[in-house]
Motif scaffolding. Structure first.
Motif, PDB file in Angstrom:
ATOM      1  N   LEU A 264       6.623  -6.958   2.577  1.00 45.02           N
ATOM      2  CA  LEU A 264       5.588  -6.339   3.331  1.00 45.02           C
ATOM      3  C   LEU A 264       5.813  -5.743   4.815  1.00 45.02           C
ATOM      4  N   TRP A 265       6.913  -6.377   5.253  1.00 45.58           N
ATOM      5  CA  TRP A 265       7.323  -5.873   6.551  1.00 45.58           C
ATOM      6  C   TRP A 265       8.013  -4.468   6.371  1.00 45.58           C
ATOM      7  N   SER A 266       8.867  -4.332   5.398  1.00 46.69           N
ATOM      8  CA  SER A 266       9.692  -3.335   5.272  1.00 46.69           C
ATOM      9  C   SER A 266       8.612  -2.104   4.711  1.00 46.69           C
TER      10      SER A 266
ATOM     11  N   GLY B 193       6.460  -1.028   7.638  1.00 49.10           N
ATOM     12  CA  GLY B 193       7.396  -0.158   8.551  1.00 49.10           C
ATOM     13  C   GLY B 193       7.554   1.117   8.023  1.00 49.10           C
ATOM     14  N   ILE B 194       7.867   1.257   6.623  1.00 53.79           N
ATOM     15  CA  ILE B 194       8.114   2.926   6.246  1.00 53.79           C
ATOM     16  C   ILE B 194       7.079   3.500   6.237  1.00 53.79           C
ATOM     17  N   ILE B 195       6.104   2.923   5.616  1.00 51.57           N
ATOM     18  CA  ILE B 195       4.893   3.732   5.904  1.00 51.57           C
ATOM     19  C   ILE B 195       4.340   4.457   7.222  1.00 51.57           C
ATOM     20  N   LEU B 196       4.462   3.468   8.249  1.00 45.86           N
ATOM     21  CA  LEU B 196       4.135   3.627   9.481  1.00 45.86           C
ATOM     22  C   LEU B 196       5.086   4.611  10.152  1.00 45.86           C
ATOM     23  N   ILE B 197       6.331   4.435   9.989  1.00 40.09           N
ATOM     24  CA  ILE B 197       7.436   5.320  10.759  1.00 40.09           C
ATOM     25  C   ILE B 197       7.499   6.549  10.203  1.00 40.09           C
ATOM     26  N   SER B 198       7.206   6.752   8.803  1.00 39.17           N
ATOM     27  CA  SER B 198       7.125   7.888   8.043  1.00 39.17           C
ATOM     28  C   SER B 198       5.783   8.672   8.960  1.00 39.17           C
ATOM     29  N   SER B 199       4.780   8.363   9.083  1.00 35.44           N
ATOM     30  CA  SER B 199       3.686   8.848   9.674  1.00 35.44           C
ATOM     31  C   SER B 199       3.865   9.274  11.108  1.00 35.44           C
TER      32      SER B 199
ATOM     33  N   PHE C 211       1.840   5.226  -3.200  1.00 38.64           N
ATOM     34  CA  PHE C 211       2.180   3.777  -4.176  1.00 38.64           C
ATOM     35  C   PHE C 211       2.816   2.597  -3.331  1.00 38.64           C
ATOM     36  N   MET C 212       3.251   2.862  -2.152  1.00 39.96           N
ATOM     37  CA  MET C 212       3.701   1.374  -1.125  1.00 39.96           C
ATOM     38  C   MET C 212       2.437   0.878  -0.819  1.00 39.96           C
ATOM     39  N   ILE C 213       1.536   1.796  -0.207  1.00 43.53           N
ATOM     40  CA  ILE C 213       0.097   1.351   0.248  1.00 43.53           C
ATOM     41  C   ILE C 213      -0.417   0.485  -0.945  1.00 43.53           C
ATOM     42  N   LEU C 214      -0.409   1.033  -2.157  1.00 45.82           N
ATOM     43  CA  LEU C 214      -1.181   0.414  -3.292  1.00 45.82           C
ATOM     44  C   LEU C 214      -0.216  -1.017  -3.625  1.00 45.82           C
ATOM     45  N   GLY C 215       1.077  -0.959  -3.516  1.00 43.50           N
ATOM     46  CA  GLY C 215       1.637  -1.989  -3.514  1.00 43.50           C
ATOM     47  C   GLY C 215       1.279  -3.154  -2.559  1.00 43.50           C
TER      48      GLY C 215
ATOM     49  N   VAL D  96      -4.190  -8.426  -1.829  1.00 37.34           N
ATOM     50  CA  VAL D  96      -5.306  -9.084  -2.519  1.00 37.34           C
ATOM     51  C   VAL D  96      -5.380 -10.080  -3.637  1.00 37.34           C
ATOM     52  N   PHE D  97      -4.229  -9.614  -4.482  1.00 41.44           N
ATOM     53  CA  PHE D  97      -4.082 -10.361  -5.880  1.00 41.44           C
ATOM     54  C   PHE D  97      -2.999 -11.431  -6.039  1.00 41.44           C
ATOM     55  N   SER D  98      -2.028 -11.497  -5.121  1.00 38.84           N
ATOM     56  CA  SER D  98      -0.937 -12.457  -4.980  1.00 38.84           C
ATOM     57  C   SER D  98      -1.257 -13.725  -4.205  1.00 38.84           C
ATOM     58  N   LYS D  99      -1.092 -14.952  -5.007  1.00 42.33           N
ATOM     59  CA  LYS D  99      -1.424 -16.098  -4.489  1.00 42.33           C
ATOM     60  C   LYS D  99      -0.007 -16.746  -3.681  1.00 42.33           C
ATOM     61  N   SER D 100       0.835 -15.816  -3.657  1.00 44.54           N
ATOM     62  CA  SER D 100       2.216 -16.448  -3.197  1.00 44.54           C
ATOM     63  C   SER D 100       2.211 -16.072  -1.452  1.00 44.54           C
TER      64      SER D 100
END
Length: 109
Positions: A61-63, A66-72, A92-96, A102-106
């Protein structure tokens, strides 16, 4: 509280990476100082998230965020171009990230 720590870690990492670019190869003092402080803060708060979010998920989640925001930031502030393939990959990263949250219980220990 863990997600707040994770958000702080992401923001600090984005600021630090932006300062790294602004340092012009470590030739500008204040951006270098901001970069060092930003990475230290990012790693500290990322470490706090490991107490309640599994390491692999917290780091993903952090990376990813970070990739999405630093690209922006690169696109808007540094005028770096993103082609269609890059934008699709970032989508796709945003979707991930959404799927994990939303769905992971982890992420809810």
């Amino acid at each position: 509280m863990s997600f707040l720590y994770l958000v702080i870690a992401v923001i600090a990492e984005v600021l630090a990476t932006s300062a790294l670019k602004a340092s012009n190869g470590f030739t500008e003092l204040w951006p270098v100082i901001l970069m060092i402080a930003g990475y230290a803060i990012a790693l500290f708060f990322l470490g706090l998230t490991f107490k309640s979010i599994p390491m692999g998920l917290a780091y993903a989640l952090w990376s990813g965020a970070g990739i999405i925001l630093i690209s922006s930031v690169g696109w808007i502030y540094f005028k770096q171009q993103l082609d269609m393939a890059a934008m699709i990959g970032l989508a796709f990263m945003i979707l991930g990230i959404v799927i994990i949250n939303v769905f992971s219980k982890s992420t809810h220990l």
